[in-house]
Scaffold this motif. Structure first.
Motif, PDB file in Angstrom:
ATOM      1  N   LEU B 230      32.293  38.504  42.957  1.00 36.85           N
ATOM      2  CA  LEU B 230      31.065  38.278  42.192  1.00 36.85           C
ATOM      3  C   LEU B 230      30.879  36.826  41.793  1.00 36.85           C
ATOM      4  CD1 LEU B 230      28.835  40.199  41.165  1.00 36.85           C
ATOM      5  CD2 LEU B 230      30.036  40.255  38.974  1.00 36.85           C
ATOM      6  N   THR B 231      31.996  36.104  41.571  1.00 38.52           N
ATOM      7  CA  THR B 231      31.880  34.744  41.034  1.00 38.52           C
ATOM      8  C   THR B 231      32.677  33.725  41.861  1.00 38.52           C
ATOM      9  OG1 THR B 231      33.699  35.275  39.549  1.00 38.52           O
ATOM     10  CG2 THR B 231      31.478  35.490  38.657  1.00 38.52           C
ATOM     11  N   VAL B 250      34.111  33.844  33.208  1.00 41.39           N
ATOM     12  CA  VAL B 250      32.779  34.252  33.692  1.00 41.39           C
ATOM     13  C   VAL B 250      32.929  35.524  34.538  1.00 41.39           C
ATOM     14  CG1 VAL B 250      30.778  33.626  35.104  1.00 41.39           C
ATOM     15  CG2 VAL B 250      31.888  31.899  33.667  1.00 41.39           C
ATOM     16  N   GLY B 251      33.909  35.475  35.439  1.00 41.73           N
ATOM     17  CA  GLY B 251      34.158  36.646  36.277  1.00 41.73           C
ATOM     18  C   GLY B 251      34.558  37.844  35.446  1.00 41.73           C
ATOM     19  N   TRP B 253      33.953  38.513  32.264  1.00 39.48           N
ATOM     20  CA  TRP B 253      32.865  39.088  31.461  1.00 39.48           C
ATOM     21  C   TRP B 253      31.782  39.713  32.337  1.00 39.48           C
ATOM     22  CZ3 TRP B 253      33.468  40.707  26.874  1.00 39.48           C
ATOM     23  CH2 TRP B 253      34.427  40.111  26.042  1.00 39.48           C
ATOM     24  N   SER B 254      31.621  39.151  33.559  1.00 40.65           N
ATOM     25  CA  SER B 254      30.636  39.765  34.472  1.00 40.65           C
ATOM     26  C   SER B 254      31.078  41.177  34.837  1.00 40.65           C
ATOM     27  CB  SER B 254      30.479  38.949  35.750  1.00 40.65           C
ATOM     28  OG  SER B 254      30.140  37.636  35.419  1.00 40.65           O
ATOM     29  N   TYR B 255      32.365  41.326  35.143  1.00 40.93           N
ATOM     30  CA  TYR B 255      32.874  42.659  35.476  1.00 40.93           C
ATOM     31  C   TYR B 255      32.782  43.596  34.272  1.00 40.93           C
ATOM     32  CZ  TYR B 255      34.549  41.478  40.131  1.00 40.93           C
ATOM     33  OH  TYR B 255      34.596  41.130  41.448  1.00 40.93           O
ATOM     34  N   LEU B 258      29.217  44.661  33.897  1.00 38.96           N
ATOM     35  CA  LEU B 258      28.824  45.656  34.896  1.00 38.96           C
ATOM     36  C   LEU B 258      29.455  47.010  34.597  1.00 38.96           C
ATOM     37  CD1 LEU B 258      28.869  43.777  38.301  1.00 38.96           C
ATOM     38  CD2 LEU B 258      26.918  44.834  37.181  1.00 38.96           C
TER      39      LEU B 258
END
Lengths: 278, 279
Positions: B230-231, B250-251, B253-255, B258
């Motif tokens: 994703l990142t 960033v990765g 928190w993105s996971y 989601l």
């Protein structure tokens, strides 16, 4: 109590309410009359917070119906023309709903059920439409809400039930309650309402208290051609001409025939309005 | 009482929902259990060894959860698609938050507990029965009973049995919650054919995301570079291998967003939509 200011509402591009301003006070029963599709139900739903005004505002005291806050909803009950019941007995249905209305009266509910002769041992879904409607009206009255809105409440009621309805509603009114009944069956509200409001094409066509109507208009049957020619509205019948006449003597009060009044207002609106301006 | 949330009023709402839907729920429980029973029975008849394999149990559990949970998620606010019922629902003296939380209590919490319990009530005896049948068959053909594997009950909460072992709770469970929350939102948003329109919207969103990636994002990336995760982006060429990654947080928190955020986002949107609902 209920203040409506410059209320505009339309469905897509079709304007239904066009700048309505009205005030409803507690202690009165209001009759909202009008043809089908003239905006009566839309007005009631704007007052209940089910539809949101596109312009203007509706207020119940300080409360805004649009927010549908519990403090507002506890004070309003709408008896819609069509409704839904789950497959339960009336006592169970009421037990789980009455707790949401702080002023709910079980005594009044019992009395109304007995008066309407509603069976307690039949599931609500197994009742006839008329019985279901009477059950809902019984519940609505027992909530003791400040604003009771009824949309075509007599639809589906038989002749006896209609007179029971009038009796029960008249008995349920108090100084804290305001009851607004919308109908196109004007005869059903005879001897019940304190004020008549006629809506047509989204505007108020007529809005007068019953005692004013009694003073300013005469409703009579007559064969007299002279009287017929002076009538604001006339209808021929076997018993003579049914007439709506302007009354020039304030002392001589006439019992309003709502159906004739309604026809006079819709068909001869300007002439009727002139009588009330004088 | 508060106009936003009152626990007492919420409890009354739960009582009312139960009273109105009790018959449906009481009927649905044996139907779901019966369907599972028929399915396990069918698999046992076809292949008794496969019938108590944890993978089959996992597939059965999640297919049922997605399908029945999705339908139930669509049903919980289906009153709003019928004018008669929606008037009564919206005018009931409770806040929008209380109404939403009551719906979530039944569709998310109670449904999950009931479905999972039902699954194990059917699955455990059926798995043992399948093994008994398997052993009896082995004995009939004179083969060693010891060849039969032990019954291994699929554990929903064990990481090792999860479809994505790195994640706990299992990723599939979180995907299910997101889909159910999306369907629930759709049932408030759409008045007719809500579940079909919700699914169409979800498909539309996926197609738009793919188009956005392929037409907007990928052309911005230099030649030879590919997204890996994703990142992260990587370049594999004969002369060099390069790897670019956004900061770890960033990765992470993105996971997290989601995985846990989507149901929350859909529930909050459903709350706003409930407030805006007109009948």
């Amino acid at each position: 109590m209920v203040t409506i200011r410059d209320l505009h509402f339309s469905y897509r591009r079709k304007a239904v309410l066009d700048g309505l301003s009205l005030e409803f006070r507690p202690g009165y029963i209001y009759g909202l009359l009008g043809k089908n599709g003239t905006g009566k139900s839309t007005l009631l739903r704007n007052m209940a917070g089910l539809l949101f005004p596109q312009r203007g505002q509706v207020r119940l005291g300080d409360l805004n119906p649009v927010l549908r806050q519990p403090a507002f909803l506890e004070q309003v009950f709408l008896v819609p023309e069509e409704f839904h019941f789950p497959p339960v007995l009336i006592d169970e249905w009421v037990r789980h709903r009455a707790v949401f209305y702080p002023k709910f009266s079980y005594t009044l509910f019992e009395q109304t059920l007995v008066e309407f002769q509603i069976p307690r041992d039949v599931r609500l879904t197994d009742m006839s439409h008329g019985q279901q409607k009477k059950a809902l009206i019984s519940f609505a009255l027992s909530t003791n809400v400040a604003l009771l809105l009824m949309d075509e409440p007599t639809n589906g009621l038989d002749i006896l039930s209609k007179s029971q309805f009038r009796k029960i509603i008249a008995g349920a009114l108090s100084d804290e309650k305001c009851i607004i009944i919308s109908t196109h069956q004007v005869k059903d509200l005879e001897n019940l309402i304190d004020r008549v409001t006629v809506i047509d094409n989204g505007k108020i066509l007529f809005d007068q208290p019953i005692n004013n109507i009694s003073r300013k208009l005469q409703f009579k049957l007559s064969f007299d051609p002279d009287e017929t020619s002076r009538a604001l509205y006339a209808e021929t019948s076997l018993k003579g001409n049914a007439l709506v006449l302007p009354s020039y003597d304030d002392e001589d009060e006439s019992h309003p025939d709502l159906e004739m009044l309604y026809k006079a207002v819709v068909l001869q609106g300007d002439r009727v309005a002139r009588v009330f301006r004088n | 009482m508060s106009n936003t949330f009152s626990f007492n009023r919420w409890l009354r709402l739960v009582g009312l929902h139960w009273s109105d839907h009790r018959r449906l729920y009481v009927l649905a429980i044996p139907v779901i259990a019966g369907l599972m029973l028929v399915w396990f029975g069918f698999v046992t008849m076809m292949n008794d060894q496969w019938a108590f394999h944890p993978d089959l149990q996992l597939v059965t559990y999640y297919v049922g959860l997605f399908f029945i949970g999705g339908l139930y998620g669509n049903m919980i606010f289906s009153a709003l698609s019928r004018k008669r019922e929606s008037i009564q629902f919206l005018l009931l003296p409770a806040s929008h938050l209380e109404k939403l939380l009551c719906g979530l209590f039944f569709s998310v919490v109670l449904f999950f507990i009931t479905y999972t319990l039902l699954f194990y009530v059917v699955d455990i005896p059926m798995a043992h029965l399948a093994r008994s049948i398997h052993i009896a068959r082995l004995e009939r053909f004179g083969r060693m009973v010891g060849q039969s594997p032990e019954v291994n009950i699929f554990n929903l909460f064990a990481v090792k049995d999860g479809p994505a072992p790195d994640f706990f709770p299992p990723l599939l469970l979180m995907i299910y919650l997101s889909i159910q929350a999306f369907v629930l939102l759709g049932s408030i948003y759409f008045t007719r054919y809500a579940i079909l329109k919700s699914l169409l919207s979800a498909i539309g969103i996926v197609i738009l995301s793919v188009l956005f990636l392929s037409k907007v994002i990928f052309p911005l990336v230099p030649d030879g570079w590919r997204m890996s995760g994703l990142t992260s982006w990587s370049l594999f060429s004969p002369s060099e291998i390069k790897f670019v990654r956004l900061p770890l947080w960033v990765g992470h928190w993105s996971y997290q967003l989601l995985q846990y955020g989507l149901p929350l986002i859909f529930w909050v949107t459903a709350w706003f939509r409930l407030k805006e609902k007109e009948v």
